[in-house]
Design an enzyme around this catalytic site. Sequence first.
Site, PDB file in Angstrom:
ATOM      1  N   SER A   1       0.754  -1.308  -0.111  1.00 52.87           N
ATOM      2  CA  SER A   1      -0.106  -0.143   0.067  1.00 52.87           C
ATOM      3  C   SER A   1       0.740   1.256   0.076  1.00 52.87           C
ATOM      4  O   SER A   1       1.946   1.304   0.463  1.00 52.87           O
ATOM      5  CB  SER A   1      -1.039  -0.056   1.106  1.00 52.87           C
ATOM      6  OG  SER A   1      -1.538   1.292   1.420  1.00 52.87           O
TER       7      SER A   1
ATOM      8  N   LYS B   1       1.950  -3.675   6.534  1.00 53.55           N
ATOM      9  CA  LYS B   1       2.380  -3.950   5.043  1.00 53.55           C
ATOM     10  C   LYS B   1       3.916  -3.430   4.805  1.00 53.55           C
ATOM     11  O   LYS B   1       4.534  -4.314   4.080  1.00 53.55           O
ATOM     12  CB  LYS B   1       1.554  -2.715   4.097  1.00 53.55           C
ATOM     13  CG  LYS B   1       0.026  -2.826   4.146  1.00 53.55           C
ATOM     14  CD  LYS B   1      -0.181  -4.181   3.367  1.00 53.55           C
ATOM     15  CE  LYS B   1      -1.777  -4.335   3.235  1.00 53.55           C
ATOM     16  NZ  LYS B   1      -2.017  -5.539   2.320  1.00 53.55           N
TER      17      LYS B   1
ATOM     18  N   TYR C   1      -1.918  -0.869  10.579  1.00 53.00           N
ATOM     19  CA  TYR C   1      -2.242  -1.642   9.509  1.00 53.00           C
ATOM     20  C   TYR C   1      -0.954  -1.152   8.318  1.00 53.00           C
ATOM     21  O   TYR C   1      -0.692  -2.183   7.718  1.00 53.00           O
ATOM     22  CB  TYR C   1      -3.513  -0.816   8.720  1.00 53.00           C
ATOM     23  CG  TYR C   1      -3.770  -1.049   7.319  1.00 53.00           C
ATOM     24  CD1 TYR C   1      -3.231  -0.042   6.408  1.00 53.00           C
ATOM     25  CD2 TYR C   1      -3.844  -2.226   6.529  1.00 53.00           C
ATOM     26  CE1 TYR C   1      -3.360   0.008   5.126  1.00 53.00           C
ATOM     27  CE2 TYR C   1      -3.900  -2.381   5.296  1.00 53.00           C
ATOM     28  CZ  TYR C   1      -3.633  -1.279   4.526  1.00 53.00           C
ATOM     29  OH  TYR C   1      -3.486  -1.302   3.206  1.00 53.00           O
TER      30      TYR C   1
HETATM   31  C1  WQD Z   1      -9.334   9.503   0.815  1.00 48.97           C
HETATM   32  C2  WQD Z   1      -9.634  10.995   1.008  1.00 48.97           C
HETATM   33  C3  WQD Z   1      -9.688  11.546   3.110  1.00 48.97           C
HETATM   34  C4  WQD Z   1     -13.769   9.371   3.651  1.00 48.97           C
HETATM   35  C5  WQD Z   1      -6.740   4.577   2.965  1.00 48.97           C
HETATM   36  C6  WQD Z   1      -5.595   3.622   3.423  1.00 48.97           C
HETATM   37  C7  WQD Z   1      -5.001   3.023   2.202  1.00 48.97           C
HETATM   38  C8  WQD Z   1      -5.929   2.110   1.553  1.00 48.97           C
HETATM   39  C9  WQD Z   1      -7.061   2.938   0.922  1.00 48.97           C
HETATM   40  C10 WQD Z   1      -6.452   0.071   2.272  1.00 48.97           C
HETATM   41  C11 WQD Z   1      -8.866  11.563   2.029  1.00 48.97           C
HETATM   42  C12 WQD Z   1     -11.267  11.684   2.454  1.00 48.97           C
HETATM   43  C13 WQD Z   1     -12.619  10.055   3.244  1.00 48.97           C
HETATM   44  C14 WQD Z   1     -14.761  10.341   4.050  1.00 48.97           C
HETATM   45  C15 WQD Z   1     -13.599  12.165   3.490  1.00 48.97           C
HETATM   46  N1  WQD Z   1      -6.307   1.463   2.451  1.00 48.97           N
HETATM   47  N2  WQD Z   1     -12.438  11.331   2.985  1.00 48.97           N
HETATM   48  N3  WQD Z   1     -14.482  11.657   3.733  1.00 48.97           N
HETATM   49  O1  WQD Z   1      -7.185   7.341   3.662  1.00 48.97           O
HETATM   50  O2  WQD Z   1      -6.298   8.013   1.216  1.00 48.97           O
HETATM   51  O3  WQD Z   1      -6.315   5.640   2.055  1.00 48.97           O
HETATM   52  O4  WQD Z   1      -7.497   3.801   2.187  1.00 48.97           O
HETATM   53  O5  WQD Z   1      -5.667  -0.643   1.565  1.00 48.97           O
HETATM   54  O6  WQD Z   1      -3.878   2.263   2.636  1.00 48.97           O
HETATM   55  O7  WQD Z   1      -4.540   4.451   4.032  1.00 48.97           O
HETATM   56  O8  WQD Z   1      -8.369   6.631   1.674  1.00 48.97           O
HETATM   57  O9  WQD Z   1     -10.622   6.674   0.910  1.00 48.97           O
HETATM   58  O10 WQD Z   1     -10.091   6.798   3.388  1.00 48.97           O
HETATM   59  O11 WQD Z   1      -9.708   8.663   1.974  1.00 48.97           O
HETATM   60  O12 WQD Z   1     -13.244  13.507   3.162  1.00 48.97           O
HETATM   61  O13 WQD Z   1     -15.921   9.847   4.616  1.00 48.97           O
HETATM   62  O14 WQD Z   1     -11.036  11.221   1.216  1.00 48.97           O
HETATM   63  O15 WQD Z   1      -9.605  12.431   4.202  1.00 48.97           O
HETATM   64  O16 WQD Z   1      -8.566  12.752   1.674  1.00 48.97           O
HETATM   65  P1  WQD Z   1      -6.920   6.984   2.286  1.00 48.97           P
HETATM   66  P2  WQD Z   1      -9.833   7.223   2.048  1.00 48.97           P
END
Ligand code: WQD
Length: 337
Positions: free
Chosen positions: A124, A152, A148
């Site tokens: 990741s 990885k 998590y």
């Molecule tokens: C994306 C953007 C949030 C939800 C994580 C893990 C990564 C992988 C993917 C597993 C960010 C914003 C999100 C919401 C929001 N996981 N957001 N409101 O955090 O980049 O990555 O998930 O394999 O390893 O770290 O992904 O989709 O959670 O967030 O504003 O309800 O959307 O702040 O900027 P992230 P995400």
Amino acid sequence: MAILVTGGAGYIGSHTVVELIEKNYDVVIVDDYSNSKPEVLTRLKEITGKDIPFHEVNICDKKALREVFEQHELDAVIHFAGYKAVGESVAQPLKYYSNNLYGTIVLMELMNEYNVKKIVFSSSATVYGMTNEAPFTEDMPLSTTNPYGTTKMFIEQFIQDQYLADNQWSAALLRYFNPIGAHASGRIGEDPNDIPNNLMPYITQVAVGKREKLSVFGSDYDTHDGTGVRDYIHVVDLAKGHIKALEKVMGMTGVEAYNLGTGKGYSVLDVIHAFENANEVEIPHEIVDRRPGDIATSYADVTKAKNELGWEATYSIEDMCRDSWKWQKTNPNGYES
Ligand code: WQD
């Protein structure tokens, strides 16, 4: 000979199984259904026309996993199985270290014993931590901010060390950016347990009326519109990247990391607008506080995967939004009937 896909009933695993079968690989799936459902196998048969050998096994169960190595002639392993919720990992680190790390050790011990020394590992972009500047390159120093991500990073180290001990091993460490979207059929897709942690499944649940509105986590980041920027990649592009990585490890020894992203960053508001425009739906949303642990900007330098795997992402953010919505619209309750 066959490819063992651990976690093959999961979101990325199931999409990769479709691509493997389309490339005429024989596939064996192990999955414990901790973050997936038996219905996925029915959908995979519908899409591929194949009854895929399946074992309901947790990778920590060495006796059960050994049976899989006994029953099948395996060429290589694509290793997806593992818990993946960042927030849950902070609350329950031992659950993550036990399942993800011990499970991988059991898997690798059996691979060694049965002379299956080729692995494609689901890593990741989270291993790039908070100290690197995007676009991230594979040679950057790694660090993590949650258990998590640490699992990885540690599993990448396990694989590196195993190769140093036995250079018959070959491995591709695939660092995913933000997988979204779904197979064009709309029959498989992302089906999170409980309230979605990730942006796109939350958006699609708002669109389908399951959630009232989206909370946008922060608008004071140092980005073009203040909201978080990420490198969203279509899950089918990601799956195709696994096929290219498998081909690579089948023909070499050694360990290489590859970024699987598009090389483009989109903000939360960009994604909301792209989704609304692609699907002619409105996504009610409100700006709230930042989510602890989030970074401002994450996107990939994709040069290495392009040059060494002959792979690059092809789907647009509009394609991703359209396919995510088709999956959610036709499966309002995911795989639950
Ligand atoms: C994306 C953007 C949030 C939800 C994580 C893990 C990564 C992988 C993917 C597993 C960010 C914003 C999100 C919401 C929001 N996981 N957001 N409101 O955090 O980049 O990555 O998930 O394999 O390893 O770290 O992904 O989709 O959670 O967030 O504003 O309800 O959307 O702040 O900027 P992230 P995400």
